[in-house]
Motif scaffolding. Structure first.
Motif, PDB file in Angstrom:
ATOM      1  N   HIS A   9      91.847   5.228  72.831  1.00  0.00           N
ATOM      2  CA  HIS A   9      92.815   4.298  73.422  1.00  0.00           C
ATOM      3  C   HIS A   9      94.069   4.212  72.560  1.00  0.00           C
ATOM      4  O   HIS A   9      95.206   4.264  73.051  1.00  0.00           O
ATOM      5  N   ARG A  60      85.894   5.888  72.517  1.00  0.00           N
ATOM      6  CA  ARG A  60      86.819   5.337  73.516  1.00  0.00           C
ATOM      7  C   ARG A  60      87.843   4.414  72.869  1.00  0.00           C
ATOM      8  O   ARG A  60      89.016   4.404  73.237  1.00  0.00           O
ATOM      9  N   LEU A  62      89.064  12.173  76.864  1.00  0.00           N
ATOM     10  CA  LEU A  62      89.360  10.792  76.499  1.00  0.00           C
ATOM     11  C   LEU A  62      90.848  10.560  76.252  1.00  0.00           C
ATOM     12  O   LEU A  62      91.343   9.437  76.403  1.00  0.00           O
ATOM     13  N   ILE A 121      86.339   7.079  81.190  1.00  0.00           N
ATOM     14  CA  ILE A 121      86.442   8.513  80.898  1.00  0.00           C
ATOM     15  C   ILE A 121      86.955   9.279  82.112  1.00  0.00           C
ATOM     16  O   ILE A 121      88.063   9.790  82.114  1.00  0.00           O
ATOM     17  N   THR A 149      79.766   6.632  73.790  1.00  0.00           N
ATOM     18  CA  THR A 149      81.211   6.856  73.665  1.00  0.00           C
ATOM     19  C   THR A 149      81.976   5.622  73.198  1.00  0.00           C
ATOM     20  O   THR A 149      83.213   5.669  73.123  1.00  0.00           O
TER      21      THR A 149
END
Length: 473
Positions: free
Chosen positions: A67, A63, A180, A201, A59
């Protein structure tokens, strides 16, 4: 990297040692982000820390992107003018599927004075009764299959969900992208994926103390939310139909029936060695497995290589739940797989009156059947080694009085032990949910990466938090 998973799903075990070495190497290499964490769950010798590392590699890029997208959306979570906690269950298995069979009675048992139950489905509407039942029991059921991750996340956020419960993890057709984006203030991993999803997560992982003992907390990015007996729900509502004749199920008229209806990718050569030893030593015994066209031929070849007649393997078709439970009554003993245990297949066998022998390891998926057995009062069937696993299975197969006494004990336990008590199970789950919301509203965050954090429910005692700062609720 998908070739590793395909070979295991076909029980194609040539060069397996070389493949496993390549998997280990990938975890320290730049190509690790292409290695699905799900594939590692069934690989012997892989630790929970390695499984966590794989999840975080898998991930890593997503990720980072998520963000920035979260910052752009600026999701906020203002308090709602309702004392009810709004739960959002997210899955593509909200139809005729094993997860739905496990979960439906929990959803029906939720206390509607205290909780609202929303479901977000991104799987197909198969038109079958289970889909209609799930839709009827939820306060809001939304088909988000046609939405992209951003639109789905915005919908969940606009619905004011307090706790978003991801039922998929990294299993097939999961949509981790929705999670996410953090469309709810509390994110929980539950039931669908037996392990950590890695840092950044989910806030909590629903588990129990057998599955993930306190000392294993650093192996999980999530705070561990402990159920009092087992994390695994199984209701009493599915009837066990009339037992068919053995010939109707493709079984011989006589002989001991070992069974394992786990998916083929869970079968390891080491476990299969033990199964073949049992077939060789228990006269006229058979091993009843789930039919999988690509795996069946390979398993027949493997049993022949171990000196056993391939006709001792019996393959059963994938049947609807009620028909499957009815035929399960023909089995004498279920043999578990390792390091990826039976989950639904274990509790289904016990509900049908068939005992199960397992050998737990140190990872989440390798301890599920042990958790289930303890919750039905059959902890003596949890072996402490593979030799013990063999000895337990062998003795039960050659000592009919011992097996009969065990089945009688299982029959007595089914309706009094915690495993099949959905009402009590749901109360425990709701207490965890309440504690999560209390912590969020008090601005007490789940543990940071690597810290030890637990939500623990023991017996009838109130929830308490055990953390490095020893805060108590």
């Amino acid at each position: 990297m998908d070739s590793f998973g395909r070979k295991r799903s076909m029980c194609e075990w040539s060069d397996l040692d070389a493949d496993d070495l390549a998997l280990n190497a990938a975890l320290t290499d730049d190509i690790g982000h292409r290695l699905s964490p799900f594939h590692l769950l069934s690989v012997p010798g892989i630790s929970a820390l390695q499984q966590r590392a794989c999840s975080e590699l898998w991930t890593r890029d997503r990720r980072s992107v998520a963000h920035d997208e979260r910052a752009a959306r600026g999701f906020s979570y203002p308090a709602r003018n309702s004392r009810k906690i709004r739960l959002g269950y997210l899955s593509n298995d909200l139809q005729e599927h094993a997860t739905a069979h496990l979960l439906v009675e929990v959803l029906e048992a939720h206390a509607r004075d205290d909780f609202e139950v929303f479901a977000y489905s991104f799987g197909a509407d198969d038109g079958l009764p289970m889909r209609r039942r799930l839709m009827a029991t939820c306060d809001r059921f939304v088909d988000i299959a046609a939405m992209d991750d951003r639109a789905a996340a915005e919908l969940i956020h606009d619905d004011g969900v307090d706790i978003l419960i991801d039922l998929k993890g990294f299993t097939a057709r999961a949509r981790t992208g929705i999670v996410l984006l953090r469309p709810a203030p509390v994110i929980v991993s539950y039931l669908g994926y037996p392990g950590t999803m890695g840092a950044g997560i989910c806030d909590y992982l629903i588990t129990d103390q057998f599955l993930t003992p306190a000392g294993s907390a650093p192996e999980y990015a999530e705070a561990l939310a402990y159920m009092p007996h087992t994390y695994h729900p199984h209701g009493r509502g599915t009837p066990v139909g009339k037992k068919p004749r053995r010939r109707e199920a493709g079984l011989p008229d006589h002989g001991f029936v070992f069974c394992c209806f786990n998916q083929p990718y869970k079968i390891s050569p080491e476990i299969f060695d033990i199964w073949c030893r049992l077939l060789a030593l228990v006269p006229d015994s058979v091993l009843w497995l789930l039919d999988h066209p690509q795996a069946a031929g390979n398993l027949r070849g493997e049993v022949i290589r171990r000196g056993v007649d391939a006709r001792r393997l019996i393959f059963g078709a994938n049947l609807p739940q009620e028909e499957h439970l009815a035929r399960l009554q023909l089995a004498d003993l279920m043999l578990d797989t390792a390091p990826f245990n039976a989950h639904t297949t274990a509790s289904d066998a016990l509900w049908a009156g068939v005992p199960l022998v397992t050998c737990p390891g140190t990872t989440f998926p390798s301890r599920v059947a042990g958790s289930i057995l303890h919750a039905v009062g059959l902890g003596d069937l949890v072996a402490d080694s593979l030799d013990h696993y063999f000895d337990l299975a062998f003795s039960l197969a050659i000592e009919p009085d011992r097996l009969a006494a065990l089945k009688a004990r299982l029959s007595d336990n089914r309706l009094v032990r915690p495993l099949f008590d959905v009402a009590a199970y749901t109360l425990g789950l709701e207490e965890l949910y309440r504690a999560m919301v209390v912590r969020h509203r008090a601005r007490l965050q789940p543990s940071a990466v690597g810290a030890c954090s637990f939500l623990n429910l023991e017996g009838d005692s109130p929830i308490r938090l055990i953390q490095s700062d020893r805060i108590a609720l």
